[in-house]
Scaffold this active site. Structure first.
Site, PDB file in Angstrom:
ATOM      1  N   ASP A  30       0.890  -0.995   0.109  1.00  0.00           N
ATOM      2  CA  ASP A  30       0.172  -0.053  -0.101  1.00  0.00           C
ATOM      3  C   ASP A  30       0.951   1.171  -0.175  1.00  0.00           C
ATOM      4  O   ASP A  30       1.838   1.251   0.717  1.00  0.00           O
ATOM      5  CB  ASP A  30      -0.831   0.074   1.278  1.00  0.00           C
ATOM      6  CG  ASP A  30      -1.672   1.002   1.295  1.00  0.00           C
ATOM      7  OD1 ASP A  30      -2.623   1.393   0.394  1.00  0.00           O
ATOM      8  OD2 ASP A  30      -1.724   1.919   2.247  1.00  0.00           O
ATOM      9  N   GLU A  34       1.837  -0.368  -5.014  1.00  0.00           N
ATOM     10  CA  GLU A  34       0.934   0.551  -5.409  1.00  0.00           C
ATOM     11  C   GLU A  34       1.601   1.993  -5.404  1.00  0.00           C
ATOM     12  O   GLU A  34       2.153   2.368  -4.743  1.00  0.00           O
ATOM     13  CB  GLU A  34      -0.215   0.996  -4.298  1.00  0.00           C
ATOM     14  CG  GLU A  34      -1.040   1.963  -4.504  1.00  0.00           C
ATOM     15  CD  GLU A  34      -2.316   2.327  -3.605  1.00  0.00           C
ATOM     16  OE1 GLU A  34      -3.257   2.379  -3.792  1.00  0.00           O
ATOM     17  OE2 GLU A  34      -1.616   2.288  -2.313  1.00  0.00           O
TER      18      GLU A  34
END
Length: 680
Positions: free
Chosen positions: A322, A358
């Site tokens: 993330d 990401e």
């Protein structure tokens, strides 16, 4: 425990979750800032936490407070829920705004979760990481709870759990879709934000980590870590990898006025990035109040140890990081050679698992699609935006779409990366579902309690003439066609496809594009079967099977445009008239139709094999304009073209499936057709 600022560290033992500690044991030894001690005869199940004595001087970035029980950053299990109270804050929460932070002496031990000693033995048998080649990978992003919480065939006591995800009905669905890897939304131990709890909501997605080694127990029917291990073992036995969505960029401790639960009270200036001009405050590249300090070797070691634990002890096959750009930030922006990336690259365990970034954060220069080092795949945000823009009717996207269909060589080839480094996605947990993407022009996040201010405003969506639910059959038919167009585009593209769990069922969040706090039917899968959901699910299953059968759609190298020995290019772009596209054709903003001819090949038999390896040629006919177009089929000096898919029909099948066609093919408005030609 690593702490460079502690003056004393105490291990606290508990007999029960909601009681004060029964014993405190001082850790008498420390070396290189690591505090340690040995306690004999602590059996699995024992509850514990730490207290750290040291300076509380926020203006210097120091936030030690021995009145706060702290979670062990290396805890293998964290049990019990956090009961919110002012006692969890190291400062007096009722102090006047702008006033100096005053030490809070309330004891929070009875109100917070506890670390638990675990027995790490588990009979793995012959289980091992699957190492599915990237070219064969189909990722299915899914929430552990939401997937089975309403599944009628999963036993009620297992719904919404790790065991439920590994149950026969769940696995049967995954295998039917051809899924090779589940990417689980965060399962590291996390907490529900105090603001959400006061609103009667929960942190459903789980991007609020408080323990990097402990599986989240709310998803465990048995309340043991073995249930997670058994889930992995069962999925592996069915050929399905497990990828974890991991949150190392920030923690649940938030900004300077957030709670003190672990790292903040252990060694705040080591574990978090603080502002140089005001060490009370945190550098926030994440939008969550703090940023974990991966510039410090102790923090890199913590993350590396966590990653290795999940691979070696929990047998997971890879990770999706993330806001990964935040992990690669040095002193002056993102650095692809940062110590975090270097540590992974040299690690004999982690360098061989799937690593997915990401590739953005909220800081300046944080959008790094294509900027990660070799060995990393990336969520390709440019792919998502281009495909959405093209099928929502925006002009000028066709040339860009051609690059995304080809594996985004313009993004990845320059650094000698591969098409499979592009994780192609149209929808993910963050944003509209596929159903909502074709049903809403605007977000509808009122249920989140923020007056619809949260969530993305620029969704590149199109409701096809009605906002949300409608009885208009023409609108509904067009929505179903557009879903097929988006899915077909995704699975025909070079790269690694990612399918958002539930899209194959027409899952809707009623226009909520930020359902992070909706632990309820808004987010859970609805397994009710309708004709449209059955058609769509069947379509996805056929489509993934088709992709698996076509090596030309799963290349590991980029197209070159060079001629083969038979005089064919590996890829040719054609006008509807069958003429090869030229530069001036691509420059027409209103251009909405094109054909892509992906050439098959013949190869010599592999060692020990008897048959020549063959790959069909694949012809993709795209018509995004409103009216039908007759495409002239290329003369490819071989057998006739065979229609395989046509998105104009409810099942996505051609009207005369499997019947060869010679010269031309009519593609309806806003449709895609796919034809194949066997190699000879």
């Amino acid at each position: 425990m690593y702490s460079s600022v502690a003056e004393q560290v105490e291990l606290c033992l508990f007999d029960a979750l909601d009681q004060p500690e029964t014993r405190r044991i001082e850790l008498l030894h420390h070396r290189h800032n690591v505090w340690y001690g040995y306690v004999p005869d602590l059996a699995p199940g024992a509850l514990y936490g730490f207290r750290v004595h040291g300076p509380y001087a926020p203006e210097q970035g120091l936030r030690c407070n021995p009145h706060k029980l702290l979670l062990d950053p290396y805890a293998r299990a964290i049990v019990g829920e956090l009961r919110w109270s002012s006692a969890h804050y190291s400062h007096e929460v009722d102090a006047a705004a702008g006033a100096a932070e005053v030490t809070n002496t309330e004891d929070n031990a009875a109100l917070c979760p506890k670390c638990q000693v675990v027995d790490e033995h588990f009979d793995w048998g012959d289980d091992a990481l699957l190492h599915t080649p990237w070219s064969d990978t189909l990722i299915y992003e899914v929430h552990v709870k939401g997937f089975t919480q309403q599944h009628p065939e999963v036993p009620p006591e297992l719904r919404g759990t790790y065991a439920g995800l590994a149950s026969p009905p769940a696995i049967a669905h995954l295998k039917r879709l051809g899924v090779t890897a589940v990417e689980l939304l965060p399962v590291h131990a996390f907490i529900d934000d105090e603001r959400l709890v006061k609103l009667g909501l929960r942190n459903y997605w789980g991007y609020n980590s408080i323990g990097f080694f402990a599986p989240e127990m709310r998803y465990s029917a048995s309340k043991t870590i073995d249930e997670f291990k058994q889930m992995v073992k069962t999925l592996h036995a069915n050929g399905i990898e497990v990828i974890l969505d991991v949150v190392y960029n920030h923690t649940a401790e938030g900004h300077h006025l957030g709670p003190t639960l672990s790292l903040k009270g252990i060694d705040n200036p080591t574990y978090y990035r603080l502002k140089e001009d005001d060490k009370r405050l945190y550098v926030d590249y994440t939008g969550c109040g703090n940023t974990v300090n991966t510039r410090h070797q102790a923090v890199v070691r913590l993350i590396m140890d966590s990653l290795r634990y999940w691979v070696t002890q929990m047998h997971v096959d890879g990770f999706r990081f993330d806001l990964a750009s935040a992990l690669g930030r040095g002193n002056s922006g993102f650095d692809p050679h940062a110590s975090f990336f270097a540590a992974i690259a040299q690690d004999p365990v982690l360098s061989h698992v799937k690593l997915i970034a990401e590739p953005w954060d909220l800081g300046e220069g944080g959008y790094q699609v294509g900027g990660f080092p070799a060995g990393w795949a990336e969520w390709n945000g440019r792919y998502r935006d281009t495909v959405r823009g093209f099928w929502s009717g925006q002009e000028g996207h066709l040339a860009e779409l051609s690059k995304r269909l080809c594996g985004s060589s313009d993004i990845y080839q320059h650094s000698r990366r591969c098409p499979t480094d592009s994780v192609n996605l149209v929808t993910v947990h963050d944003g509209f579902t596929l159903q909502d993407l074709v049903s809403y022009n605007h977000k509808h996040n009122e249920a989140n309690g923020e007056d619809n201010r949260d969530g993305e405003n620029h969704n590149r969506s199109w409701n096809r003439g009605a906002e949300g639910d409608t009885d208009d059959e023409l609108v509904l038919a067009l929505r179903e066609r557009q879903k097929r167009n988006l899915l077909l585009t995704l699975l025909l593209s070079q790269g690694t496809p990612l399918l958002l769990g539930g899209d194959e069922l027409g899952r809707t969040q009623r226009g909520n594009n930020n359902a992070y706090c909706q632990d309820n039917p808004i987010s859970w899968f609805d397994w009710t079967t309708t004709p449209s959901s059955q058609h769509l699910c069947d379509f996805v299953a056929r489509l993934t099977a088709f992709r698996r059968s076509q090596p030309a759609l799963r290349r590991t190298t980029f197209f070159t445009g060079r001629l083969d020995e038979d005089g064919h290019k590996d890829l040719t772009w054609l006008t509807p008239e069958g003429v090869e596209m030229r530069q001036h054709d691509w420059e027409q903003p209103a251009l909405r139709a094109v054909a892509a001819l992906v050439c098959g090949w013949k190869a010599s038999p592999s060692a020990g094999g008897d048959d020549t390896q063959k790959a069909d040629s694949v012809l993709i006919l795209i018509n995004a304009q409103q009216d039908p177009i007759t495409f002239t089929l290329p003369d490819h000096h071989g057998p006739s073209w065979v229609p395989r898919f046509d998105t104009r029909t409810p099942g996505g099948l051609p009207a005369h499936e499997g019947e060869p066609t010679q010269d031309e093919y009519v593609v309806a408005g806003r449709s895609i057709a796919v034809l194949t030609q066997p190699s000879i």
